[in-house]
Design a protein around this motif. Structure first.
Motif, PDB file in Angstrom:
ATOM      1  N   SER A  83       0.790  -1.243   0.000  1.00 49.24           N
ATOM      2  CA  SER A  83       0.000   0.000   0.000  1.00 49.24           C
ATOM      3  C   SER A  83       0.817   1.286   0.000  1.00 49.24           C
ATOM      4  CB  SER A  83      -0.908   0.006   1.237  1.00 49.24           C
ATOM      5  OG  SER A  83      -0.096   0.066   2.406  1.00 49.24           O
ATOM      6  N   ASN A  84       2.114   1.232   0.205  1.00 49.96           N
ATOM      7  CA  ASN A  84       2.899   2.474   0.274  1.00 49.96           C
ATOM      8  C   ASN A  84       2.825   3.235  -1.060  1.00 49.96           C
ATOM      9  OD1 ASN A  84       5.623   1.216   2.385  1.00 49.96           O
ATOM     10  ND2 ASN A  84       3.595   1.951   2.935  1.00 49.96           N
ATOM     11  N   GLY A  85       2.725   4.558  -0.970  1.00 52.94           N
ATOM     12  CA  GLY A  85       2.507   5.391  -2.156  1.00 52.94           C
ATOM     13  C   GLY A  85       3.563   5.250  -3.239  1.00 52.94           C
ATOM     14  N   ASP A  86       4.783   4.895  -2.857  1.00 55.00           N
ATOM     15  CA  ASP A  86       5.834   4.754  -3.879  1.00 55.00           C
ATOM     16  C   ASP A  86       5.652   3.482  -4.705  1.00 55.00           C
ATOM     17  OD1 ASP A  86       6.483   3.481  -1.447  1.00 55.00           O
ATOM     18  OD2 ASP A  86       8.626   3.475  -1.895  1.00 55.00           O
ATOM     19  N   HIS A  87       4.574   2.751  -4.455  1.00 56.62           N
ATOM     20  CA  HIS A  87       4.276   1.542  -5.238  1.00 56.62           C
ATOM     21  C   HIS A  87       2.884   1.594  -5.878  1.00 56.62           C
ATOM     22  CE1 HIS A  87       7.945  -0.442  -3.780  1.00 56.62           C
ATOM     23  NE2 HIS A  87       7.754   0.405  -2.778  1.00 56.62           N
ATOM     24  N   CYS A  88       2.138   2.685  -5.618  1.00 50.27           N
ATOM     25  CA  CYS A  88       0.776   2.738  -6.185  1.00 50.27           C
ATOM     26  C   CYS A  88       0.268   4.129  -6.544  1.00 50.27           C
ATOM     27  CB  CYS A  88      -0.213   2.060  -5.240  1.00 50.27           C
ATOM     28  SG  CYS A  88      -0.318   2.832  -3.621  1.00 50.27           S
TER      29      CYS A  88
END
Ligand SMILES: [Zn+2]
Length: 323
Positions: A83-88
């Motif tokens: 869920s971390n923003g650097d992956h989505c």
């Protein structure tokens, strides 16, 4: 596959061709927010593993992928490893794709928003030491105007996808780094995209735990016997990289336990645990989060993290370590 002969261990920004329709997108130095992604193509079908921290970075990556593989113009499957923003955060640019993630990942995503991040960054200059640290970690990314695009398909345990004639096996191994970590294994290529279950040449960060799940995830990867391992951050690796992360987790677990049992306060323990063997790894201040979350686990406390307090501790250690 003679990986060294192909030079694929080279840690260079951009698209790395892993052969036979498989790719990695790498962003050195792999520190805060500089994540990797992956692409698997077969015939006219394609699957993307993760988007990046903002739309500019994601658009640049998608452009390069389309030039390398026309099939990437219409990505059918987008996997979010966690869920971390650097992956989505770039999901909205992958229009038309089925976005698949674990159920736990989707639930966690619903509590994180790029808009909150944009607001936080706007206030960072007035926030003193922790604000400086936020800017150090996240000041290079553009969070304004990101529309969060959640998963359209969720699963628990495992999920198999067919991309042309290739199998891609998604395996949930979290909660570990986050609540719903997933690995993407491509057996025909003996290739695994690990998301943030692996940080290579950078300190892993234990947001969720239990730590044993993460250690088990390393063992699971080892059991796959992969030839190529694309981590969530850092250079492409092989089983040596997997074992290094496993060793690190066992080490910090045992060191934190000794100090917890001795009644040492958490920040003191984070300072006291020697990281001499990990001198060359980036973002050492993450030991503050790792120690805190381990202490919480030892105490049997399943409540949420105090993220603000964790960042304040990291800011302090970061400043101290810089001298
Ligand atoms: Zn990451």
């Amino acid at each position: 596959m003679t990986t060294t002969a192909l030079g694929i261990r080279e840690y260079k920004r951009g698209l790395t061709d892993l052969g036979n329709g498989a790719y990695a997108w790498l962003q050195p130095d792999g520190g805060w927010g500089w994540s990797n992604a992956g692409l698997v193509v077969d015939g006219d079908e394609s699957l993307l593993v993760d988007t990046l921290f903002d739309k500019y970075l994601t658009a640049e990556m998608l452009g390069a992928m389309q030039r390398a593989e026309p099939a990437a113009a219409e990505i059918g499957w987008l996997v979010n490893t966690h869920s971390n923003g650097d992956h989505c955060n770039g999901n909205e640019l992958v229009t038309g794709a089925e976005i698949v993630a674990s159920k736990a990942c989707a639930e966690e995503m619903a509590h994180e928003s790029p808009a909150m991040m944009a607001k936080l960054m706007a206030h960072a200059p007035e926030m003193g030491e922790v604000g400086e640290f936020f800017l150090h970690c996240f000041g290079n990314f553009a969070f304004e105007g990101i529309e969060q695009r959640p998963p359209t398909r969720t699963f628990e345990g495992a999920f198999d996808i067919r991309v042309g004639d290739k199998d891609v096996h998604l395996q949930q191994v979290g909660p570990a780094h986050t609540a719903g970590d997933v690995l993407a294994w491509v057996p025909s290529e003996r290739l695994v995209y690990t998301g943030d279950i692996l940080f290579i040449e950078g300190h892993p960060i234990l947001w969720a735990g239990p730590v044993q799940n993460w250690i088990d995830a390393c063992d699971y990867i080892e059991g796959l016997d992969p030839a190529l391992v694309v981590p969530g951050h850092g250079p492409i690796t092989d089983l040596r990289g997997v074992r290094a992360v496993r060793d690190y987790l066992v080490y910090i677990r045992d060191e934190a336990r000794k100090r917890y049992d001795a009644g040492m306060p958490v920040l003191e323990a984070a300072r006291d645990i020697s990281l001499a063997d990990y001198d060359s790894w980036g973002d050492a201040e993450r030991i503050a989060v790792n120690t805190s979350v381990l202490y919480k686990e030892f105490a049997g406390d399943h409540g949420p993290n105090d993220t603000q307090a964790l960042f304040a501790m990291m800011a302090q250690l970061h400043k101290e370590r810089r001298g």
